[in-house]
Design a protein around this motif. Structure first.
Motif, PDB file in Angstrom:
ATOM      1  N   VAL A 287      69.991  61.954  -9.247  1.00 47.02           N
ATOM      2  CA  VAL A 287      70.562  61.081 -10.266  1.00 47.02           C
ATOM      3  C   VAL A 287      71.867  60.482  -9.745  1.00 47.02           C
ATOM      4  N   ALA A 288      72.045  59.175  -9.939  1.00 44.66           N
ATOM      5  CA  ALA A 288      73.260  58.504  -9.481  1.00 44.66           C
ATOM      6  C   ALA A 288      74.464  58.932 -10.319  1.00 44.66           C
ATOM      7  N   LYS A 289      75.645  58.711  -9.786  1.00 42.60           N
ATOM      8  CA  LYS A 289      76.884  59.033 -10.487  1.00 42.60           C
ATOM      9  C   LYS A 289      76.958  58.291 -11.823  1.00 42.60           C
ATOM     10  N   ASP A 290      77.768  58.811 -12.724  1.00 41.45           N
ATOM     11  CA  ASP A 290      77.899  58.204 -14.046  1.00 41.45           C
ATOM     12  C   ASP A 290      78.311  56.732 -13.957  1.00 41.45           C
ATOM     13  N   ASP A 291      79.263  56.415 -13.075  1.00 41.31           N
ATOM     14  CA  ASP A 291      79.731  55.036 -13.004  1.00 41.31           C
ATOM     15  C   ASP A 291      78.773  54.127 -12.230  1.00 41.31           C
ATOM     16  N   TRP A 292      77.656  54.690 -11.768  1.00 37.32           N
ATOM     17  CA  TRP A 292      76.587  53.890 -11.161  1.00 37.32           C
ATOM     18  C   TRP A 292      75.487  53.578 -12.167  1.00 37.32           C
ATOM     19  N   GLN A 293      75.547  54.185 -13.344  1.00 39.92           N
ATOM     20  CA  GLN A 293      74.481  54.043 -14.327  1.00 39.92           C
ATOM     21  C   GLN A 293      74.552  52.688 -15.037  1.00 39.92           C
ATOM     22  N   SER A 295      72.938  50.364 -18.673  1.00 37.88           N
ATOM     23  CA  SER A 295      73.100  50.399 -20.122  1.00 37.88           C
ATOM     24  C   SER A 295      72.596  51.734 -20.680  1.00 37.88           C
ATOM     25  N   LYS A 296      73.156  52.124 -21.824  1.00 34.39           N
ATOM     26  CA  LYS A 296      72.818  53.419 -22.422  1.00 34.39           C
ATOM     27  C   LYS A 296      71.355  53.517 -22.820  1.00 34.39           C
ATOM     28  N   ASP A 297      70.783  52.389 -23.235  1.00 34.90           N
ATOM     29  CA  ASP A 297      69.383  52.442 -23.660  1.00 34.90           C
ATOM     30  C   ASP A 297      68.432  52.099 -22.515  1.00 34.90           C
ATOM     31  N   GLY A 298      68.954  52.029 -21.302  1.00 32.23           N
ATOM     32  CA  GLY A 298      68.126  51.727 -20.145  1.00 32.23           C
ATOM     33  C   GLY A 298      67.665  52.999 -19.444  1.00 32.23           C
ATOM     34  N   PRO A 299      66.991  52.852 -18.309  1.00 36.82           N
ATOM     35  CA  PRO A 299      66.488  54.010 -17.568  1.00 36.82           C
ATOM     36  C   PRO A 299      67.619  54.784 -16.904  1.00 36.82           C
ATOM     37  N   VAL A 300      67.346  56.018 -16.513  1.00 33.01           N
ATOM     38  CA  VAL A 300      68.275  56.796 -15.698  1.00 33.01           C
ATOM     39  C   VAL A 300      68.224  56.243 -14.274  1.00 33.01           C
ATOM     40  N   TYR A 301      69.381  55.956 -13.708  1.00 30.57           N
ATOM     41  CA  TYR A 301      69.432  55.399 -12.360  1.00 30.57           C
ATOM     42  C   TYR A 301      69.451  56.544 -11.347  1.00 30.57           C
ATOM     43  N   ARG A 302      68.439  56.562 -10.503  1.00 26.74           N
ATOM     44  CA  ARG A 302      68.372  57.518  -9.404  1.00 26.74           C
ATOM     45  C   ARG A 302      68.499  56.765  -8.096  1.00 26.74           C
ATOM     46  N   VAL A 303      68.871  57.462  -7.047  1.00 25.52           N
ATOM     47  CA  VAL A 303      69.210  56.771  -5.803  1.00 25.52           C
ATOM     48  C   VAL A 303      68.051  56.668  -4.821  1.00 25.52           C
ATOM     49  N   GLY A 304      67.029  57.548  -4.944  1.00 26.07           N
ATOM     50  CA  GLY A 304      65.926  57.492  -3.986  1.00 26.07           C
ATOM     51  C   GLY A 304      66.288  58.203  -2.676  1.00 26.07           C
ATOM     52  N   PRO A 305      65.758  57.767  -1.535  1.00 30.31           N
ATOM     53  CA  PRO A 305      64.827  56.640  -1.407  1.00 30.31           C
ATOM     54  C   PRO A 305      63.431  56.971  -1.910  1.00 30.31           C
ATOM     55  N   GLY A 306      62.730  55.906  -2.366  1.00 30.88           N
ATOM     56  CA  GLY A 306      61.379  56.066  -2.885  1.00 30.88           C
ATOM     57  C   GLY A 306      61.379  56.836  -4.202  1.00 30.88           C
TER      58      GLY A 306
END
Length: 706
Positions: A287-293, A295-306
């Motif tokens: 999971v990416a850092k909080d400040d990389w995320q 919108s709140k109602d959007g997906p969780v941002y993960r870094v990958g790869p793949g």
């Protein structure tokens, strides 16, 4: 006693007599008249903007040539001698592009992105929307890249360091980056240096789409889900085939082999927030850092790869195309060999209502008001040059080629360059400048009515939003001032109403409707920018002694040097040479201010008509004008030699700029990573280089040989 009176002497006496005793309007009268509501017109500004934005007009196209003819005809109708100045330059256009996403081995069915910006309901320009170029990055490398997707936040070098600390290997991947923070060309270059093989850059909903609750255009000011920010990814400025010289017909050009070295090394594509979010949903890993995320109602941002795999293909064509600058000249009556240059670019990626034609319409408003002053008897002391640039969006090409072709005469004669790119994109006045112009800009803001509150001035509202009345600096290479201040060392400023930016930047939706509904519904902000821009130009053109103050310059540099000292005090680097040089600049600034006050006192006397005083004024002005040149170094910055200014220029990894000392900043960044004695010695060398430049500036300003 005999007395021989020649004709020339007689005429000189008559001229002096009429200047003293016959009634005439002082320059201040015309400056006040310039601000008169009777001279400005919201309706003509609106008409000009609509005329300029009826069709998409990318550089090198017939539509953009038509806008050049429009600007030329308007200036000519104002009795301003004007002409077209053409250059033959390398431009690029898209031929084909595609992007597919394979979510994972478990879900191998690929998703093919349409890469289309949707026409909004009720779009009055729908009939010509097909003329908008397919979304692309100008100068992007043609080719195909296939690899796992990796999320890199804004694609800054520090973002890649964060990924390395997380144990994420980006080599052989397709970087997925958000627009913002840094220039898109640096996003691509940073990805290449990190080992990525391709780049996708998208407009994240949190930054451009109104976040969780914003309404997008046409119901709100925000970027629609299918909106795409296009633009150039070229890192050099000007025509890349003629680095440092003008692209005139039949000129020398780089070979294809040499050109490859300066163009991007991996393919890239811009995509919409909607497509970017789809890709993000398919990326796994940590999971990416909080400040990389997002919108709140959007997906969780993960870094990958793949596990998502992207297949990116781009094919572009390169062509030598003709571009057209429009140049208008109002010749000075007393010092025609001193130039005050006003500039705005005309070309746009799509319709360009905010970027740049709000500025073009404002330039025409300034020109029209100057014509009305001329009808009242005004003539500028110095020459005013009105420039409407072409191909700015590609790489600041029109302004750069003109500045390179005229470099020697501009270095010896240009007083200042005043730029307006996006005149209006929303509320809030913003000014950026070299520091000797700060005081002049604030004085102008005091005289112009706030377009959003008629009970106060622009200065008043500016002070409320920024109590220090902060003027930004021109460290970025994002607009046409770059060739003037960063390459030639000419004092410069840039004005706009857009403190919050504008989300439809470089997209299909930057049209007249967006401007009329959200950017400037009454076109009052356009009027305010024209007033400030024109008033600053009039002061520079008409004031007998140039209204420059280098005390603020020295103060700014001292603060920057102290910050630098605090950051690297434990690295064995000596900042004292820099501090000492700045102290000398402070002394020279105080000295010339004292001289200026002395001359002003004496000019109030009848003896002010005599030759010696006028020579002294000219000498003072030369020192004030030429001091900025001394901050340049012919060798330029180590990583970017075209940039000669050692105080204000972009850093190596961010074309949007640094606050000051870019060469030192780049050296510190490298040394912080290498942590070697030699790398910190390189920092010391850059400190010495800047110190020497400031010393040279002090000598010029003081007017005495060392």
């Amino acid at each position: 006693m005999s007395f021989d009176l020649t004709l020339s002497t007689f005429l000189t006496i008559i001229s002096a007599f009429t200047t003293i005793f016959l009634p005439s309007h002082p320059k201040s009268y015309y400056h006040s008249l310039f601000l008169s509501p009777s001279l400005s017109s919201n309706d003509s500004l609106s008409h000009d903007l609509l005329s300029l934005t009826r069709r998409p007009h990318v550089a090198g196209t017939p539509a953009n040539s038509h806008t050049a003819s429009y600007v030329l005809s308007q200036l000519t109708s104002y009795n301003i001698p004007s002409r077209l100045k053409s250059y033959s330059v390398l431009l690029t256009y898209p031929v084909s592009r595609s992007l597919t996403l394979t979510p994972s081995l478990q879900h191998p069915l690929p998703e093919v992105f349409s890469l289309q910006q949707e026409i909004y309901k009720g779009d009055p320009f729908a009939d010509v929307a097909g003329e908008v170029l397919p979304t692309f990055h100008a100068y992007a490398k043609s080719g195909t890249a296939t690899g796992p997707a990796v999320y890199v936040n804004y694609g800054q070098m520090e973002d890649y360091r964060t990924l390395e600390e997380m144990g994420v290997d980006v080599k052989g991947t397709i970087a997925v980056a958000k627009y913002g923070r840094i220039f898109r060309g640096d996003i691509v270059q940073n990805a290449y240096e990190a080992g990525c093989i391709g780049v996708i850059v998208y407009t994240d909903r949190k930054d451009f789409g109104g976040g969780d609750s914003g309404n997008w255009f046409p119901n709100g000011r925000w970027m629609p889900p299918t909106g795409v920010q296009v633009g150039s990814v070229l890192l050099v400025k000007g025509d890349p085939t003629t680095p440092g010289w003008a692209s005139t017909e039949g000129c020398e050009r780089l070979s294809d082999e040499e050109l490859v070295e300066v163009l991007p090394k991996i393919p890239s594509l811009p995509v919409s927030g909607q497509d970017g979010e789809t890709i993000i949903k398919s990326i796994g890993g940590k999971v990416a850092k909080d400040d990389w995320q997002g919108s709140k109602d959007g997906p969780v941002y993960r870094v990958g790869p793949g596990p998502a795999v992207l297949n990116l293909t781009y094919l572009g064509k390169q062509t030598i195309a003709s571009i057209e600058n429009v140049i208008g000249v109002i010749e000075g009556a007393e010092e025609p060999d001193r130039y005050v240059v006003l500039g705005n670019h005309r070309d746009a990626w799509t319709f360009g209502a905010a970027d740049p034609n709000s500025g073009t319409a404002t330039l025409l408003e300034v020109a029209k008001r100057l014509q009305k002053l001329a009808l009242e008897g005004w003539k500028p002391r110095r020459t005013i040059i009105l420039c409407n640039w072409d191909a700015e969006e590609y790489a600041l090409i029109g302004s750069t080629e003109w500045a390179e072709e005229n470099s020697k005469i501009l270095i010896s004669r240009a007083v200042a360059y005043l730029n307006v790119d996006i005149a209006v994109a929303g509320p809030g006045f913003r000014a950026d400048a070299t520091p000797q112009l700060d005081e002049l800009i604030r004085e102008a803001a005091k005289q112009v009515q706030d377009p959003d509150n008629s009970s106060q001035t622009v200065y008043d509202s500016w002070a409320k939003s920024s109590p220090s009345l902060e003027v930004g600096r021109l460290g970025g290479g994002g607009s046409d001032f770059a060739a003037f201040v960063q390459h030639l060392g000419i004092p410069a400023a840039d004005f706009s109403y857009e403190t919050g930016g504008y989300p439809v930047y470089h997209s299909l939706y930057d049209d007249f409707v967006w401007m009329k509904q959200f950017g400037d519904p009454g076109f009052h902000r356009h009027v305010a920018v024209a007033s400030i821009w024109g008033l600053v130009a009039l002061r520079l053109a008409d004031d007998e002694i140039l209204p420059f103050n280098y005390v603020s310059y020295a103060t700014e540099l001292k603060n920057g040097a102290k910050e630098l000292e605090d950051r690297i005090s434990d690295k064995g680097v000596d900042v004292n040479p820099l501090l000492k040089a700045i102290e000398e600049l402070q002394g020279a600034a105080n000295k010339i201010n004292g001289e200026i006050e002395g001359v002003k006192r004496s000019k109030r006397q009848i003896s002010s008509m005599w030759k010696d005083e006028n020579i002294k004024v000219r000498e003072l002005n030369d020192r004030l004008m030429m001091t900025e040149r001394a901050f340049t170094d012919p060798d330029g910055l180590p990583a970017k030699p075209w940039y000669k200014h050692l105080i204000y220029a972009p850093t190596k990894h961010n074309g949007y700029g640094s606050r000051y000392f870019p060469g030192i900043e780049d050296a510190v960044e490298e040394a912080s990573g290498l942590k070697t004695t030699d790398s910190w010695r390189a920092v010391q060398h850059q400190i010495w280089r800047v110190s020497r430049a400031i010393k040279h500036a002090s000598i010029v300003l003081s007017g005495h040989l060392a």
